[in-house]
Scaffold this motif. Structure first.
Motif, short mmCIF file in Angstrom:
data_model
loop_
_atom_site.label_atom_id
_atom_site.label_comp_id
_atom_site.label_asym_id
_atom_site.label_seq_id
_atom_site.Cartn_x
_atom_site.Cartn_y
_atom_site.Cartn_z
N ASP A 18 20.18 -11.74 13.66
CA ASP A 18 18.84 -11.32 14.04
C ASP A 18 18.99 -10.20 15.07
O ASP A 18 19.94 -10.21 15.87
CB ASP A 18 18.06 -12.50 14.64
CG ASP A 18 16.59 -12.20 14.85
OD1 ASP A 18 16.03 -11.45 14.03
OD2 ASP A 18 16.02 -12.71 15.82
N ILE A 19 18.07 -9.25 15.04
CA ILE A 19 18.17 -8.12 15.98
C ILE A 19 16.78 -7.59 16.27
O ILE A 19 15.91 -7.56 15.39
CB ILE A 19 19.09 -7.01 15.41
CG1 ILE A 19 19.33 -5.91 16.43
CG2 ILE A 19 18.55 -6.46 14.10
CD1 ILE A 19 20.44 -4.93 16.04
N LEU A 23 17.77 -7.63 22.03
CA LEU A 23 18.85 -8.60 21.78
C LEU A 23 19.29 -8.62 20.33
O LEU A 23 18.49 -8.42 19.42
CB LEU A 23 18.42 -10.01 22.17
CG LEU A 23 18.47 -10.38 23.63
CD1 LEU A 23 18.01 -11.81 23.83
CD2 LEU A 23 19.86 -10.21 24.21
N MET A 24 20.55 -8.93 20.15
CA MET A 24 21.14 -9.10 18.83
C MET A 24 21.84 -10.46 18.83
O MET A 24 22.62 -10.76 19.73
CB MET A 24 22.15 -7.98 18.59
CG MET A 24 22.96 -8.11 17.35
SD MET A 24 24.07 -6.70 17.13
CE MET A 24 25.37 -7.11 18.28
N ASP A 41 24.66 -13.96 21.71
CA ASP A 41 23.66 -12.91 21.87
C ASP A 41 24.27 -11.76 22.64
O ASP A 41 25.05 -11.96 23.58
CB ASP A 41 22.44 -13.43 22.66
CG ASP A 41 21.63 -14.45 21.88
OD1 ASP A 41 21.57 -14.33 20.64
OD2 ASP A 41 21.05 -15.35 22.50
N PHE A 42 23.91 -10.54 22.24
CA PHE A 42 24.37 -9.32 22.90
C PHE A 42 23.17 -8.42 23.13
O PHE A 42 22.21 -8.46 22.38
CB PHE A 42 25.37 -8.55 22.02
CG PHE A 42 26.61 -9.31 21.71
CD1 PHE A 42 27.69 -9.29 22.58
CD2 PHE A 42 26.71 -10.05 20.54
CE1 PHE A 42 28.84 -10.00 22.29
CE2 PHE A 42 27.85 -10.75 20.24
CZ PHE A 42 28.92 -10.73 21.11
N VAL A 53 20.05 1.82 13.39
CA VAL A 53 20.18 1.54 11.96
C VAL A 53 20.69 0.13 11.66
O VAL A 53 20.73 -0.29 10.52
CB VAL A 53 21.10 2.58 11.27
CG1 VAL A 53 20.50 3.97 11.37
CG2 VAL A 53 22.51 2.55 11.86
N ALA A 54 21.08 -0.61 12.69
CA ALA A 54 21.64 -1.95 12.49
C ALA A 54 20.55 -2.93 12.09
O ALA A 54 19.41 -2.84 12.53
CB ALA A 54 22.34 -2.43 13.77
N GLY A 55 20.93 -3.89 11.24
CA GLY A 55 19.98 -4.91 10.81
C GLY A 55 20.69 -6.20 10.45
O GLY A 55 21.93 -6.25 10.39
#
Length: 112
Positions: A18-19, A23-24, A41-42, A53-55
């Motif tokens: 999840d992002i 938080l990711m 979590d990061f 672009v991250a998912g």
């Protein structure tokens, strides 16, 4: 000149679960496959420009280094990098297939 010594190096492969903008959440697997998988979590900003672009489902790599300075104090640094698969065009695939076919012919000629 002061020296530093790498005292530890850990690497994981992560899958983004999840992002959002802040938080990711990701599942992490040690690259050496000796440890246990975990969820962490990061801050999304750790991905830098790739955060745009991250998912969910994307793969990234996490590297954590522990460095000891000359005074002996440890410092930990981490780096997250999104995996880059590249972009393949139809022409690239056709060219690679032709190269593979040519090589296969040469290999077959060795056994004739």
């Amino acid at each position: 000149m002061p020296f530093t010594r790498v005292a530890g190096l850990e690497k994981w492969e992560g899958i983004i679960l999840d992002i959002d903008e802040e938080l990711m959440t990701a599942e992490l697997t040690p690259l050496d496959r000796t440890g246990t998988c975990l969820v962490a979590d990061f801050q999304t900003q750790l991905l830098g420009e790739d955060a745009k672009v991250a998912g969910p489902g994307d793969v990234f790599y996490l590297t954590v280094r522990t460095v000891r300075s000359e005074s002996g104090y440890p410092t930990r640094t981490e780096q997250l990098r999104l995996r880059r698969l590249g972009v393949w065009t139809e022409e690239d695939v056709a060219r690679l297939r032709q190269e593979a076919a040519t090589r296969m012919e040469k290999i077959e000629d060795l056994f004739d």
